[in-house]
Motif scaffolding. Structure first.
Motif, PDB file in Angstrom:
ATOM      1  N   UNK A   8      12.795   5.329  11.390  1.00 33.85           N
ATOM      2  CA  UNK A   8      12.542   5.588   9.967  1.00 33.85           C
ATOM      3  C   UNK A   8      11.037   5.638   9.717  1.00 33.85           C
ATOM      4  N   UNK A   9      10.511   6.758   9.186  1.00 31.74           N
ATOM      5  CA  UNK A   9       9.072   6.854   8.913  1.00 31.74           C
ATOM      6  C   UNK A   9       8.721   6.282   7.549  1.00 31.74           C
ATOM      7  N   UNK A  10       7.439   6.153   7.285  1.00 27.31           N
ATOM      8  CA  UNK A  10       6.980   5.830   5.928  1.00 27.31           C
ATOM      9  C   UNK A  10       7.329   6.991   5.003  1.00 27.31           C
ATOM     10  N   UNK A  11       7.585   6.699   3.731  1.00 33.91           N
ATOM     11  CA  UNK A  11       8.111   7.731   2.830  1.00 33.91           C
ATOM     12  C   UNK A  11       7.147   8.159   1.735  1.00 33.91           C
ATOM     13  N   UNK A  42       0.805  -1.227   0.000  1.00 31.32           N
ATOM     14  CA  UNK A  42       0.000   0.000   0.000  1.00 31.32           C
ATOM     15  C   UNK A  42       0.838   1.278   0.000  1.00 31.32           C
ATOM     16  N   UNK A  43       2.082   1.225   0.490  1.00 19.03           N
ATOM     17  CA  UNK A  43       2.932   2.419   0.533  1.00 19.03           C
ATOM     18  C   UNK A  43       3.934   2.460  -0.616  1.00 19.03           C
ATOM     19  N   UNK A  44       3.925   1.444  -1.485  1.00 17.84           N
ATOM     20  CA  UNK A  44       5.018   1.270  -2.447  1.00 17.84           C
ATOM     21  C   UNK A  44       4.595   1.439  -3.900  1.00 17.84           C
ATOM     22  N   UNK A  45       3.414   1.980  -4.152  1.00 17.23           N
ATOM     23  CA  UNK A  45       2.897   2.061  -5.509  1.00 17.23           C
ATOM     24  C   UNK A  45       3.056   3.462  -6.084  1.00 17.23           C
ATOM     25  N   UNK A  46       3.103   3.537  -7.403  1.00 17.10           N
ATOM     26  CA  UNK A  46       3.265   4.816  -8.094  1.00 17.10           C
ATOM     27  C   UNK A  46       1.991   5.629  -8.022  1.00 17.10           C
ATOM     28  N   UNK A  47       2.157   6.952  -7.996  1.00 23.92           N
ATOM     29  CA  UNK A  47       1.005   7.855  -8.031  1.00 23.92           C
ATOM     30  C   UNK A  47       0.105   7.504  -9.204  1.00 23.92           C
ATOM     31  N   UNK A  48      -1.198   7.552  -8.973  1.00 27.88           N
ATOM     32  CA  UNK A  48      -2.161   7.102  -9.971  1.00 27.88           C
ATOM     33  C   UNK A  48      -2.145   7.932 -11.242  1.00 27.88           C
ATOM     34  N   UNK A  49      -1.674   9.173 -11.176  1.00 27.10           N
ATOM     35  CA  UNK A  49      -1.754  10.077 -12.328  1.00 27.10           C
ATOM     36  C   UNK A  49      -0.428  10.253 -13.063  1.00 27.10           C
ATOM     37  N   UNK A  50       0.519   9.328 -12.898  1.00 33.32           N
ATOM     38  CA  UNK A  50       1.761   9.392 -13.676  1.00 33.32           C
ATOM     39  C   UNK A  50       1.530   8.870 -15.085  1.00 33.32           C
ATOM     40  N   UNK A  51       2.280   9.413 -16.047  1.00 33.98           N
ATOM     41  CA  UNK A  51       2.227   8.886 -17.406  1.00 33.98           C
ATOM     42  C   UNK A  51       3.214   7.727 -17.544  1.00 33.98           C
ATOM     43  N   UNK A  81       8.604   0.669   1.817  1.00 31.58           N
ATOM     44  CA  UNK A  81       8.391   2.120   1.864  1.00 31.58           C
ATOM     45  C   UNK A  81       7.609   2.544   3.099  1.00 31.58           C
ATOM     46  N   UNK A  82       7.580   1.664   4.087  1.00 33.79           N
ATOM     47  CA  UNK A  82       6.824   1.933   5.293  1.00 33.79           C
ATOM     48  C   UNK A  82       7.695   2.325   6.462  1.00 33.79           C
ATOM     49  N   UNK A  83       7.163   2.086   7.646  1.00 37.81           N
ATOM     50  CA  UNK A  83       7.718   2.596   8.889  1.00 37.81           C
ATOM     51  C   UNK A  83       8.479   1.502   9.625  1.00 37.81           C
TER      52      UNK A  83
END
Length: 485
Positions: free
Chosen positions: A226-229, A69-78, A125-127
């Motif tokens: 280390x926090x989520x990024x 859930x924290x490791x996916x690309x932004x939905x609006x990238x080309x 990409x999490x905590x």
């Protein structure tokens, strides 16, 4: 919650959140409800509905609840941006190795270090969480070191003469690690107003096996988990003016909340800029945050930090072979930065659940929104997908005095030893799904969301007391709301 008990919190919370909504949502009619807020009757249905938004990251938001859930690309990238994202992901995820090596793109580890990759601490990409015991090899908790005084050029902390600015507990084969840390916990009992008991854990730290003699007698130490990024690019895109508009350093409105901006050194600009990343808002940009982590955590040089992390007197460290000059060239740093900027924000869940709605109301009534500002609108950003987004990170990115209980006693630029940046709350309910734990706060001492609230003091005391005085049903509703984010 009994209305008499919240009367002292409500009026100023409405004012601060109203101003925050104005700063973050100019022209957004759906969020302009604060103009007609009635401070005497609590939040209206429109006010509650305004913070129950599925699209926490605007158009970047993805709907997911699984381990990625924290490791996916932004939905609006080309498509081209997604390819850059994947390359950055590979450099973020894979281990670096000792130089020289056949894998020239990833050699140069250390000589001293805390982790072999970014994902060693930011798993998926999490905590991170603190080690379960003193023999646990879990990565993710590190210790900033400094001595009294400030750097005459940057205005930042002065490093320990023998151990530098961070304890390095690992090293390559030819170099001794600087030392290791030990953790002990002291139990602190307490109870809610209804008599329900709870126990908090206060960590106590010490160093052992120090390879280069004693530390400075006035050493200042700050533990950092280390926090989520994900979502960092959106936070970077919030206009500086909008963040500064939320600051009230002298508590001019008398509400007990005096958020302050941290002005920090920009390596790129060689000047001071607004800090917004790190536990004390001590870094101005994601690029500098990433390059600094490569340098301090993994021992990898870059154009921003071109010198090996070897304090004076550590001769084996200074003599070790490197992986190039720099080991992380600018084009690779750019791709890793892009990756971090465009990690998607997971959607809020269960916005129509009655318990979640009740919890949202209690969140506002308790004054939590005075620091955990729900909404912002991003400005222009070099990554177009991040520009002009209405987002709900639940942070003002400012420093707040959280009391002696959470203090590290270590100044960091303008931040004093009891101040911490308001952490974003988006994604807080998915940490267990992604990282198999629920540890929170700057050193992971809180074992769950309730404990994190109960550690609030200083500027957070009123909100903590509001929570502590709630009925069990109200507490469960507030926690349910937070876990839906």
């Amino acid at each position: 919650m009994n209305q008499d008990r919240i009367a002292s919190y409500r009026k100023t919370a409405w004012l601060r959140y109203g101003l925050a909504a104005l700063a973050g949502a100019v022209g957004m009619g759906a969020l302009a409800w604060f103009l007609v807020s009635d401070a005497r009757s609590g939040p209206s249905e429109a006010e509650v509905a305004a913070i129950l938004q599925t699209q926490l990251g605007g158009d970047t938001t993805i709907v997911t609840t699984n381990r990625n859930s924290f490791a996916l690309a932004a939905a609006n990238l080309n498509n081209q941006e997604r390819r850059i994202f994947e390359v950055g992901d590979s450099f973020f995820t894979q281990n670096w190795v000792t130089a020289p090596a056949s894998t020239e793109a990833r050699d140069g580890l250390g000589p001293t270090f805390n982790a072999q990759s970014c994902s060693s601490c930011h798993t998926l990409d999490g905590r991170a969480q603190p080690p379960a015991n003193n023999d646990d090899p879990e990565r993710g908790l590190l210790f900033r070191l400094s001595i009294p005084g400030v750097d005459p050029v940057t205005g930042g902390p002065l490093p320990d003469p023998a151990y530098g600015g961070q304890l390095q507990d690992r090293a390559i084969l030819t170099v001794p690690p600087e030392g290791r840390f030990l953790i002990d916990y002291r139990k602190i009992p307490g109870e809610y107003e209804d008599g329900t008991p709870y126990t908090l854990l206060r960590p106590e730290y010490s160093f052992t096996d120090l390879a280069f003699g004693p530390t400075h007698p006035d050493l200042l130490v700050s533990p950092r988990i280390a926090p989520a990024v994900f979502g960092g690019g959106l936070l970077e895109a919030i206009p500086e003016s909008a963040i500064l508009a939320l600051a009230d350093p002298d508590d001019a409105d008398g509400d007990g909340i005096s958020g302050r901006a941290n002005l920090v050194w920009s390596v790129q600009d060689e000047d001071t800029r607004l800090g917004r990343f790190g536990w004390k808002a001590n870094v101005p940009t994601l690029e500098q945050q990433i390059a600094g982590a490569f340098h301090g955590d993994i021992g990898i040089t870059s154009p921003l930090f071109p010198e090996e992390n070897c304090p004076a007197g550590q001769t084996d460290c200074q003599a070790a072979l490197n992986g190039g000059t720099p080991e992380l060239p600018q084009d690779r740093l750019d791709k890793i930065t892009f990756y971090n900027q465009t990690l998607a924000v997971p959607a809020m869940r269960d916005v129509d659940d009655p318990q979640v709605r009740a919890g949202a109301r209690l969140f506002l009534e308790a004054g939590c929104a005075a620091c955990h500002t729900p909404s912002h609108t991003t400005g222009q950003h070099p990554v177009p997908a991040l520009s002009g987004q209405v987002i709900f990170p639940y942070t003002d990115l400012l420093l707040h005095d959280m009391g002696e209980g959470l203090a590290d006693g270590r100044p960091d630029f303008l931040a004093h030893g009891q101040e911490w940046r308001t952490p974003p709350l988006w994604g807080i309910g998915l940490i267990e799904n992604v990282n198999n734990h629920t540890r929170l706060l700057h050193d992971g001492r809180a074992r769950n969301v309730a404990e994190a609230i109960l550690w609030h003091d200083g500027e957070g005391r009123a909100a903590r007391e509001a929570f502590r005085k709630m009925s069990r049903e109200e507490r469960e509703a507030l926690l349910r709301f937070l876990e839906s984010l």
